[in-house]
Design a protein around this motif. Structure first.
Motif, PDB file in Angstrom:
ATOM      1  N   ASP A  99       9.476 -18.542  24.343  1.00 46.72           N
ATOM      2  CA  ASP A  99       9.440 -19.799  25.109  1.00 46.72           C
ATOM      3  C   ASP A  99      10.712 -19.940  26.292  1.00 46.72           C
ATOM      4  O   ASP A  99      10.357 -20.494  27.142  1.00 46.72           O
ATOM      5  CB  ASP A  99       9.819 -20.746  24.056  1.00 46.72           C
ATOM      6  CG  ASP A  99       9.652 -22.323  24.294  1.00 46.72           C
ATOM      7  OD1 ASP A  99       8.849 -22.396  25.292  1.00 46.72           O
ATOM      8  OD2 ASP A  99      10.300 -23.124  23.945  1.00 46.72           O
ATOM      9  N   GLU A 103       8.025 -20.345  28.996  1.00 45.79           N
ATOM     10  CA  GLU A 103       8.045 -21.818  28.430  1.00 45.79           C
ATOM     11  C   GLU A 103       6.632 -22.055  27.882  1.00 45.79           C
ATOM     12  O   GLU A 103       5.656 -23.081  28.489  1.00 45.79           O
ATOM     13  CB  GLU A 103       8.153 -22.625  29.747  1.00 45.79           C
ATOM     14  CG  GLU A 103       9.536 -22.580  30.353  1.00 45.79           C
ATOM     15  CD  GLU A 103       9.892 -23.337  31.776  1.00 45.79           C
ATOM     16  OE1 GLU A 103       9.193 -24.167  31.981  1.00 45.79           O
ATOM     17  OE2 GLU A 103      10.842 -23.085  32.193  1.00 45.79           O
ATOM     18  N   LEU A 104       6.380 -21.955  26.697  1.00 41.92           N
ATOM     19  CA  LEU A 104       5.132 -22.144  25.905  1.00 41.92           C
ATOM     20  C   LEU A 104       4.732 -23.363  25.752  1.00 41.92           C
ATOM     21  O   LEU A 104       5.720 -24.292  25.696  1.00 41.92           O
ATOM     22  CB  LEU A 104       5.325 -21.461  24.564  1.00 41.92           C
ATOM     23  CG  LEU A 104       5.555 -19.821  24.602  1.00 41.92           C
ATOM     24  CD1 LEU A 104       5.717 -19.500  23.133  1.00 41.92           C
ATOM     25  CD2 LEU A 104       4.541 -19.195  25.242  1.00 41.92           C
ATOM     26  N   PRO A 105       3.560 -23.762  25.708  1.00 40.57           N
ATOM     27  CA  PRO A 105       3.074 -25.284  25.382  1.00 40.57           C
ATOM     28  C   PRO A 105       3.636 -25.809  24.082  1.00 40.57           C
ATOM     29  O   PRO A 105       4.041 -25.014  23.186  1.00 40.57           O
ATOM     30  CB  PRO A 105       1.668 -25.200  25.267  1.00 40.57           C
ATOM     31  CG  PRO A 105       1.549 -23.915  26.200  1.00 40.57           C
ATOM     32  CD  PRO A 105       2.376 -23.027  25.856  1.00 40.57           C
ATOM     33  N   ALA A 106       3.763 -26.977  23.918  1.00 35.39           N
ATOM     34  CA  ALA A 106       4.711 -27.611  22.822  1.00 35.39           C
ATOM     35  C   ALA A 106       3.451 -27.557  21.321  1.00 35.39           C
ATOM     36  O   ALA A 106       4.138 -27.295  20.560  1.00 35.39           O
ATOM     37  CB  ALA A 106       4.799 -29.103  23.008  1.00 35.39           C
ATOM     38  N   LYS A 107       2.031 -27.752  21.380  1.00 34.35           N
ATOM     39  CA  LYS A 107       1.473 -27.657  20.344  1.00 34.35           C
ATOM     40  C   LYS A 107       1.450 -26.233  19.666  1.00 34.35           C
ATOM     41  O   LYS A 107       1.630 -26.125  18.428  1.00 34.35           O
ATOM     42  CB  LYS A 107       0.045 -27.955  20.538  1.00 34.35           C
ATOM     43  CG  LYS A 107      -0.095 -29.580  20.801  1.00 34.35           C
ATOM     44  CD  LYS A 107      -1.584 -30.087  21.025  1.00 34.35           C
ATOM     45  CE  LYS A 107      -1.652 -31.421  21.308  1.00 34.35           C
ATOM     46  NZ  LYS A 107      -3.307 -31.617  21.503  1.00 34.35           N
ATOM     47  N   PRO A 108       1.306 -25.062  20.269  1.00 32.71           N
ATOM     48  CA  PRO A 108       1.373 -23.820  20.024  1.00 32.71           C
ATOM     49  C   PRO A 108       2.769 -23.673  19.230  1.00 32.71           C
ATOM     50  O   PRO A 108       2.781 -23.027  17.848  1.00 32.71           O
ATOM     51  CB  PRO A 108       0.978 -22.857  20.971  1.00 32.71           C
ATOM     52  CG  PRO A 108       0.213 -23.425  21.768  1.00 32.71           C
ATOM     53  CD  PRO A 108       0.831 -25.058  21.741  1.00 32.71           C
ATOM     54  N   LYS A 109       3.724 -24.129  19.884  1.00 28.06           N
ATOM     55  CA  LYS A 109       5.241 -23.809  19.280  1.00 28.06           C
ATOM     56  C   LYS A 109       5.310 -24.624  17.743  1.00 28.06           C
ATOM     57  O   LYS A 109       5.969 -24.145  17.022  1.00 28.06           O
ATOM     58  CB  LYS A 109       6.235 -24.313  20.386  1.00 28.06           C
ATOM     59  CG  LYS A 109       6.186 -23.628  21.473  1.00 28.06           C
ATOM     60  CD  LYS A 109       7.667 -23.801  22.217  1.00 28.06           C
ATOM     61  CE  LYS A 109       7.468 -25.247  22.886  1.00 28.06           C
ATOM     62  NZ  LYS A 109       8.609 -25.639  23.677  1.00 28.06           N
ATOM     63  N   SER A 279       7.413 -35.777  24.948  1.00 27.05           N
ATOM     64  CA  SER A 279       7.909 -35.723  26.341  1.00 27.05           C
ATOM     65  C   SER A 279       9.361 -36.010  26.485  1.00 27.05           C
ATOM     66  O   SER A 279       9.844 -36.617  25.867  1.00 27.05           O
ATOM     67  CB  SER A 279       7.072 -37.255  26.903  1.00 27.05           C
ATOM     68  OG  SER A 279       7.526 -38.319  26.580  1.00 27.05           O
TER      69      SER A 279
END
Length: 352
Positions: A99, A103-109, A279
């Protein structure tokens, strides 16, 4: 193993984790530069120049090397739980590592966090039952809710610590204070695994802190903040929540109160504003302190003080000594006030 031997083990674990994290931080800085994990200043950020953000590598190294080296010194080690802690923590560390680079997306994290917490819970680190004080201390088994309840707790603490990582040294310092308080409470509860893990976590955080305190030369990044939150969630279950009373759950919430309350208010604030819960914004407590004129150091020390007050009050509450808890609260509040005032005077003198 006697109490003295346990005390020696906790001390060795703390010192070893501290030294590993301290000497691994310069290496983490080099790795961050090499892979491009650099925090560039954004509108809501406090730093003005690019800073490497993979200090979590050093925290993870201090924790995991010490954990795997010394866990076998505890009697009757639960191999399944040990494996669960190792796999879960490693998953979270790798998630944060990538990440910080991509900077991975929030949902997969979020899904990976749930999976890592589920691994830990399935390996036996979970809230199996609880009791309610004053009604005969009858045991209420969580049965099929044990794993979901544990996963929710661990993921919530993971993201709570991640959200307070907004000022130099804040997340590392608050996690150190929370870890030390959890260690004391784990010793009170006669829970060597919980005390052992929290001693290691405190040592790892404090070994990294000299590089991270304002002005920071390196940030922990998600590599560190999510790992710290995840591990605090695990250690609170192992040390306090597992099979104890509702009062104990309140104590755990009190120790981890700063990140929990800040996160709760952030969720409420964004919900009322009609914004996505995940957010980012500049409404966190540490941002508000800075916007009110506090320097970074003053804001961080203030929040250290609040975290310390909550932790010591939790210990006093556990001992059912409400007068002592109130006295500690007042004394630490006064000490915090005069510390911040002194720092403000010092900063003004430096400016003039």
């Amino acid at each position: 193993m006697g109490n003295i031997d346990y005390a020696i083990l906790y001390a060795i674990a703390f010192v070893l984790a501290f030294l590993i994290a301290f000497f691994a931080t310069p290496l983490a800085k080099k790795i961050a530069f090499k892979v491009g994990a650099i925090a560039k200043p954004r509108k809501r950020d406090m730093h003005k120049v690019p800073i490497p953000r993979m200090g979590g590598i050093a925290i993870f190294a201090g924790f995991m090397i010490t954990f795997l080296t010394l866990i076998w010194k505890l009697p009757l080690v639960n191999i399944k739980q040990t494996l669960g802690v190792f796999i879960g923590c490693t998953m979270i560390f790798l998630l944060g590592f990538f990440d910080d680079i991509f900077e991975l997306p929030a949902k997969p994290k979020f899904l990976i966090q749930i999976l890592a917490a589920a691994v830990v819970a399935l390996c036996g680190v979970r809230i199996d039952f609880f009791t309610i004080p004053f009604i005969g201390d009858k045991e209420f088994y969580t049965t099929f809710l044990a794993i979901p309840a544990t996963v929710i707790w661990i993921v919530a603490i993971t993201n709570a610590v991640n959200l307070i990582d907004g000022l130099d040294g804040l997340a590392a310092g608050v996690s150190s204070i929370a870890s030390l308080c959890l260690m004391v409470l784990s010793i009170y509860f006669d829970n060597p695994p919980g005390a052992f893990l929290t001693a290691i976590l405190a040592g790892s955080c404090m070994g990294f802190l000299p590089y991270n305190f304002n002005p920071a030369s390196i940030f922990m990044g998600d590599t560190g903040s999510t790992f710290l939150g995840f591990t605090l969630g695990i250690t609170s279950v192992m040390g306090l929540l597992k099979g104890y009373t509702v009062t104990t759950i309140f104590i755990a919430v009190l120790v981890l109160g700063l990140p929990i309350f800040d996160t709760a208010f952030a969720i409420l604030r964004r919900f009322l504003a009609g914004k996505p819960i995940m957010s980012p914004d500049r409404g966190h407590l540490h941002h508000r302190l800075v916007d009110r004129g506090y320097t970074q150091k003053q804001a961080v020390v203030t929040l250290y003080g609040i975290s310390g007050i909550l932790g010591v009050s939790a210990i006093a509450f556990f001992n059912r000594d409400l007068k002592f808890a109130l006295l500690v609260f007042i004394m630490m509040g006064c000490l915090l006030y005069f510390t911040v005032k002194t720092m403000a005077t010092h900063d003004k003198d430096n400016e003039s």
